[in-house]
Design an enzyme around this catalytic site. Structure first.
Site, mmCIF file in Angstrom:
data_model
loop_
_atom_site.group_PDB
_atom_site.id
_atom_site.type_symbol
_atom_site.label_atom_id
_atom_site.label_comp_id
_atom_site.label_asym_id
_atom_site.label_seq_id
_atom_site.Cartn_x
_atom_site.Cartn_y
_atom_site.Cartn_z
ATOM 1 N N GLY A 25 0.815 -1.208 0.000
ATOM 2 C CA GLY A 25 0.000 0.000 0.000
ATOM 3 C C GLY A 25 0.849 1.258 0.000
ATOM 4 N N ASP A 51 -2.017 -11.663 7.593
ATOM 5 C CA ASP A 51 -3.413 -11.231 7.602
ATOM 6 C C ASP A 51 -3.689 -10.679 8.990
ATOM 7 O OD1 ASP A 51 -6.140 -10.915 7.694
ATOM 8 O OD2 ASP A 51 -6.625 -12.957 7.081
ATOM 9 N N TYR A 76 -8.465 -1.438 4.696
ATOM 10 C CA TYR A 76 -9.420 -1.258 3.602
ATOM 11 C C TYR A 76 -9.560 0.237 3.343
ATOM 12 C CZ TYR A 76 -13.762 -2.139 0.954
ATOM 13 O OH TYR A 76 -14.728 -2.237 -0.021
ATOM 14 N N ASP A 117 -9.541 11.507 8.641
ATOM 15 C CA ASP A 117 -10.393 12.671 8.883
ATOM 16 C C ASP A 117 -11.874 12.323 8.767
ATOM 17 O OD1 ASP A 117 -9.947 12.202 6.123
ATOM 18 O OD2 ASP A 117 -10.582 14.228 5.611
ATOM 19 N N TYR A 140 -16.724 3.503 6.060
ATOM 20 C CA TYR A 140 -15.273 3.559 6.181
ATOM 21 C C TYR A 140 -14.856 4.359 7.421
ATOM 22 C CZ TYR A 140 -10.470 4.969 5.298
ATOM 23 O OH TYR A 140 -9.129 5.230 5.433
#
Length: 305
Positions: A25, A51, A76, A117, A140
């Site tokens: 990422g 994981d 995620y 945020d 999220y």
């Protein structure tokens, strides 16, 4: 295990390393690069190797590498898809962070993890500080808010960094890259003009978060570059900083994009501890310099970030 380990001038580990999750990422790659440049031994693990929502996998990794601290850069990140992918979002963002915190608490390890945020609802007009009440508008954001609570309940000494709208020349997965690519191709680019944010240059974020971890800071910290703007304003700033014509930037209300997830009208962040990162203009200038260096025939190992 699928992993990458490294140290300054030596590919073998000679002292307890940092263990970094989320190897592929944006944040994982950035931490890997910064640790290498700073001479800090680290092991960076991808999802196949670790994981984070599997307690047994966490235990194996920690027992194998014996780190002195864990940096959780996994999770995620698809804000709109999370609205219909709840189970996976909570598994990766909330359950995974909680299990890491529990494992670190058991082994008395430091933990740095990241939040957003989007834990705020945008109702207040001024930027949000660490002590302001959090109330997420979307799945999220809620998964990250629950992660904060779970992590600090299990490991009060954890460092939880909230950040916002980050950008970097080190990969293409960010708003600034996309707006510059579109403008250079002579294409229009639409951006929201009614959502206020605090953009964050990834190298600044990663270096400062790492400093806080080394200093054994704890609790919630807001780390963004100093400065607030709308997405449309950020697009214009980036284009003009690159010496391009901003006429193709189309400012639109957020409602025009048909996003599945609600966004706060104001999610700008400030810190009660002071703004530790430089200004947004500085971040954009160094982004552009790193972009040029990366595109050169022989890019240097150390970039400006």
């Amino acid at each position: 295990m699928h992993s990458a380990s490294f140290s300054a001038g030596n590919s073998s580990l000679t002292s307890p390393p940092l263990l970094i999750t989320g190897c592929h990422g944006t944040l994982g790659r950035a931490f890997r690069r910064v640790c290498h440049l700073r001479g800090l031994e680290a092991v960076c693990l991808d999802r196949a190797a670790l994981d984070i929502a599997d307690a047994a996998a966490i235990a194996r990794a920690l027992d194998c590498y014996q780190p002195w601290a864990v940096i959780n850069a996994a999770g995620y990140v698809r804000v709109d898809e999370a609205e219909t992918d709840l189970a996976r979002c909570y598994r990766e963002n909330t359950i995974g962070a909680a299990l890491l915190a529990q494992a670190c608490a058991t082994r008395r390890l430091q933990l740095l993890t990241f939040s957003t945020d989007l834990v705020f609802d945008g109702a207040q007009p001024q930027p949000y500080q660490e002590t302001d009440r959090a109330r997420a508008l979307n799945i999220y954001g809620h998964s990250k808010l629950r992660a904060e609570q779970a992590v600090l309940a299990r490991l009060p000494a954890a460092l939880v960094v909230r950040t916002s709208a980050f950008f970097s020349a080190w990969d293409a997965h960010n708003f600034v890259h996309h707006v510059l690519a579109a403008t250079r191709a002579g294409q229009p680019f639409a951006a929201a003009d009614d959502l206020i944010i605090s953009p964050t240059y990834v190298p600044d974020l990663v270096n400062t978060a790492l400093d806080l971890l080394l200093d054994e800071e704890r609790g919630i910290w807001h780390l963004t570059n100093d400065g607030t703007c709308t997405w449309a304003e950020l697009a214009r700033y980036a284009v003009r900083a690159a010496g391009l014509d901003a006429a193709g930037i189309e400012a639109r209300p957020a409602a025009a994009f048909g996003w599945a997830a609600a966004r706060p009208a104001n999610s700008a962040l400030r810190s009660r501890q002071g703004m530790l990162l430089p200004g947004l203009e500085s971040g954009l200038q160094r982004y552009l310099l790193d972009e040029r260096l990366l595109q050169s025939p022989n890019p240097p190992a150390a970039l400006t970030g």
